[in-house]
Design a protein around this motif. Structure first.
Motif, mmCIF file in Angstrom:
data_model
loop_
_atom_site.group_PDB
_atom_site.id
_atom_site.type_symbol
_atom_site.label_atom_id
_atom_site.label_comp_id
_atom_site.label_asym_id
_atom_site.label_seq_id
_atom_site.Cartn_x
_atom_site.Cartn_y
_atom_site.Cartn_z
ATOM 1 N N VAL A 154 42.554 33.131 36.413
ATOM 2 C CA VAL A 154 43.784 32.366 36.167
ATOM 3 C C VAL A 154 45.001 33.131 36.688
ATOM 4 C CG1 VAL A 154 45.208 31.241 34.418
ATOM 5 C CG2 VAL A 154 42.721 31.327 34.116
ATOM 6 N N LEU A 155 45.087 34.418 36.367
ATOM 7 C CA LEU A 155 46.239 35.217 36.781
ATOM 8 C C LEU A 155 46.320 35.316 38.299
ATOM 9 C CD1 LEU A 155 45.986 38.043 34.101
ATOM 10 C CD2 LEU A 155 47.732 36.260 34.217
ATOM 11 N N ALA A 156 45.170 35.515 38.947
ATOM 12 C CA ALA A 156 45.172 35.613 40.409
ATOM 13 C C ALA A 156 45.725 34.329 41.026
ATOM 14 C CB ALA A 156 43.761 35.904 40.921
ATOM 15 N N ARG A 157 45.369 33.189 40.465
ATOM 16 C CA ARG A 157 45.873 31.911 40.970
ATOM 17 C C ARG A 157 47.386 31.815 40.754
ATOM 18 N NH1 ARG A 157 44.423 26.771 42.425
ATOM 19 N NH2 ARG A 157 42.931 27.955 43.698
ATOM 20 N N LEU A 158 47.868 32.227 39.574
ATOM 21 C CA LEU A 158 49.307 32.183 39.306
ATOM 22 C C LEU A 158 50.076 33.090 40.255
ATOM 23 C CD1 LEU A 158 49.444 32.339 35.388
ATOM 24 C CD2 LEU A 158 49.597 30.308 36.835
ATOM 25 N N TYR A 159 49.495 34.242 40.580
ATOM 26 C CA TYR A 159 50.184 35.208 41.439
ATOM 27 C C TYR A 159 50.197 34.759 42.890
ATOM 28 C CZ TYR A 159 49.938 38.498 37.522
ATOM 29 O OH TYR A 159 50.075 39.103 36.306
ATOM 30 N N GLY A 160 49.136 34.041 43.319
ATOM 31 C CA GLY A 160 49.076 33.582 44.695
ATOM 32 C C GLY A 160 47.822 33.987 45.443
ATOM 33 N N PHE A 161 46.872 34.647 44.763
ATOM 34 C CA PHE A 161 45.603 35.012 45.397
ATOM 35 C C PHE A 161 44.732 33.776 45.617
ATOM 36 C CE2 PHE A 161 46.429 39.284 43.572
ATOM 37 C CZ PHE A 161 46.185 40.048 44.702
ATOM 38 N N SER A 162 43.803 33.891 46.564
ATOM 39 C CA SER A 162 42.779 32.862 46.713
ATOM 40 C C SER A 162 41.694 33.086 45.662
ATOM 41 C CB SER A 162 42.157 32.920 48.109
ATOM 42 O OG SER A 162 41.346 34.077 48.230
ATOM 43 N N ASP A 163 40.946 32.029 45.335
ATOM 44 C CA ASP A 163 39.893 32.148 44.324
ATOM 45 C C ASP A 163 38.834 33.170 44.731
ATOM 46 O OD1 ASP A 163 41.238 30.277 42.901
ATOM 47 O OD2 ASP A 163 39.864 28.622 43.323
ATOM 48 N N GLU A 164 38.624 33.349 46.040
ATOM 49 C CA GLU A 164 37.585 34.272 46.498
ATOM 50 C C GLU A 164 37.922 35.728 46.181
ATOM 51 O OE1 GLU A 164 38.956 31.908 48.842
ATOM 52 O OE2 GLU A 164 37.453 30.598 47.927
ATOM 53 N N ASP A 165 39.203 36.025 45.987
ATOM 54 C CA ASP A 165 39.597 37.413 45.692
ATOM 55 C C ASP A 165 39.255 37.830 44.265
ATOM 56 O OD1 ASP A 165 40.793 38.028 48.198
ATOM 57 O OD2 ASP A 165 42.570 36.879 47.639
ATOM 58 N N GLY A 166 38.994 36.848 43.378
ATOM 59 C CA GLY A 166 38.828 37.133 41.951
ATOM 60 C C GLY A 166 37.770 38.157 41.600
#
Length: 403
Positions: A154-166
């Motif tokens: 969730v945080l990665a998405r809010l920050y701007g990362f792609s889902d693959e980076d999770g």
């Protein structure tokens, strides 16, 4: 500063019986306990509620500036706690005074602009995806397969990362926070990921936390923003994952919460609040440094001494919890989010609470007859004096189809 009866801040008791350990420390040493970190580095652990209030409420006397530390000459380059107690780290954690206030405002504003409906939507979507991956099996480990994967997604998405980076971010964060041999490699991976994201958003801004931080006009460098994002991700992911795990453990093992497993929602919030008092994810925090010689809790604290914030110890201080067995109800005067200038920003607390509560509710909605698959007393904790979370939470349930 080293005292002959200093307590090593390591060992299995932080996993198995921290409440008793903190009681014994308080009995033997009082509100301010001499402790030893990895490599026999001395520090003070502040367990008293009033003393912790004093330390966190006086940022001049008890500074966040780690350059003040009188032990740097004894710290090797490969010390495993360096990611947690760094020198000259240009992050919000180690900034003081007016510059810290500007920086805290930048972080708060970037998080405050997160749409609460969008946040809950992301949390529900990722939670449903994780449940879809396990719901047909009839059994799962809710730590490894769920709680440890949800907040960072969730945080990665809010920050701007792609889902693959999770997944890579999860691995790096866990290595860094546990403070063992993978700590420095985890820190390097996290720093590289954040630097790439900041560079991308400078070229192409978007509606995300990183772009809003870059748009702030306080004049922070890219490196400062990278450091703050690392702090925000680390502080936002692991404690929230442990908040989910510790709350689910409480609801699955305590008869008072049994009814909520069959549709009651109010007790999710009650369980989450009780965990923040009794089993808080962030047990101890490093730290503050004494700007001059002073006295605290009857101890002679020297200039440059490191003080560790004993959040769980303070939460259970018998001076303020006269009836330790009494339920805390809606009382949120705990230290689980810190206190003073360097407390967790309120918008960040709200983000963590939405992620944790949504994560718990999705489990209860999707797996209504969930039960613990092992004896409650066989559940174990990670070997960390800093963060208290389960190594696993094995459950069983009637298999249900994925959405």
């Amino acid at each position: 500063m080293t005292t002959p009866d200093a307590v090593p801040l390591s060992g299995s008791r932080f996993q198995t019986e921290p409440a008793r350990l903190y009681r014994e420390m308080r009995r033997d040493h009082g509100a301010v306990v001499p402790v030893l970190l990895d490599g026999d580095i001395p520090a003070w652990l502040v367990l008293g509620y009033r003393e912790l209030h004093q330390v966190t409420g006086d940022p001049v006397l008890f500074s966040r500036d780690s350059d003040l530390w009188n032990q740097w000459e004894n710290i090797p380059d490969d010390w495993p706690l360096l990611p947690m107690i760094g020198r000259k780290q240009p992050s919000i954690l180690y900034t003081v005074g007016e510059r810290h206030r500007q920086r805290a405002a930048m972080v708060s504003n970037a998080l405050e602009a997160v749409d609460p409906f969008e946040l809950r939507g992301h949390a529900e979507r990722f939670a449903d995806e994780l449940i879809d991956a396990l719901c047909t099996a009839g059994e799962a480990d809710l730590i490894a397969q769920y709680a440890m994967l949800l907040p960072v997604r969730v945080l990665a998405r809010l920050y701007g990362f792609s889902d693959e980076d999770g997944p890579g971010l999860v691995t790096a964060l866990n290595g860094m926070i546990d403070g063992r041999e993978r700590a420095l490699a985890g820190q390097a991976h996290l720093a590289g990921s954040m630097a790439r994201l900041v560079a991308e958003r400078k070229k192409e801004p978007a509606d995300d936390v990183v772009s809003r931080m870059l748009a702030d006009d306080s004049g922070f460098s890219d490196e400062e923003i990278v450091q703050d994002l690392m702090v925000m991700l680390a502080a936002g992911h692991q404690p929230t994952a442990d908040w989910i795990g510790n709350s689910l453990r409480l609801m699955l093992t305590d008869d008072r919460f049994a009814a909520s497993l069959f549709g009651g929602r109010n007790s999710v919030a009650e369980a989450m609040n009780e965990v923040l008092w009794e089993d808080t994810p962030t047990q101890n925090v490093a730290g503050r440094w004494a700007a001059r010689d002073t006295r605290l809790g009857g101890r002679a604290v020297r200039a440059g001494d490191l003080l560790l914030l004993g959040l769980q110890g303070a939460n259970s201080d018998p001076q303020v919890r006269t009836d330790a067995s009494e339920l805390t109800g809606g009382n949120n005067a705990h230290f689980s989010f810190g206190h003073g200038d360097h407390r967790c920003p309120f918008p960040a607390q709200e983000v963590a609470e939405v992620i944790a509560r949504t994560g718990i509710e999705v489990v209860l909605d999707r797996l209504p007859d969930i039960d613990l698959a092992v004896p409650a007393d066989s559940l174990t904790r990670r070997p960390s004096p800093w963060l208290r979370g389960l190594t696993g939470l094995p459950v069983r349930f009637s298999p249900v189809p994925a959405h």
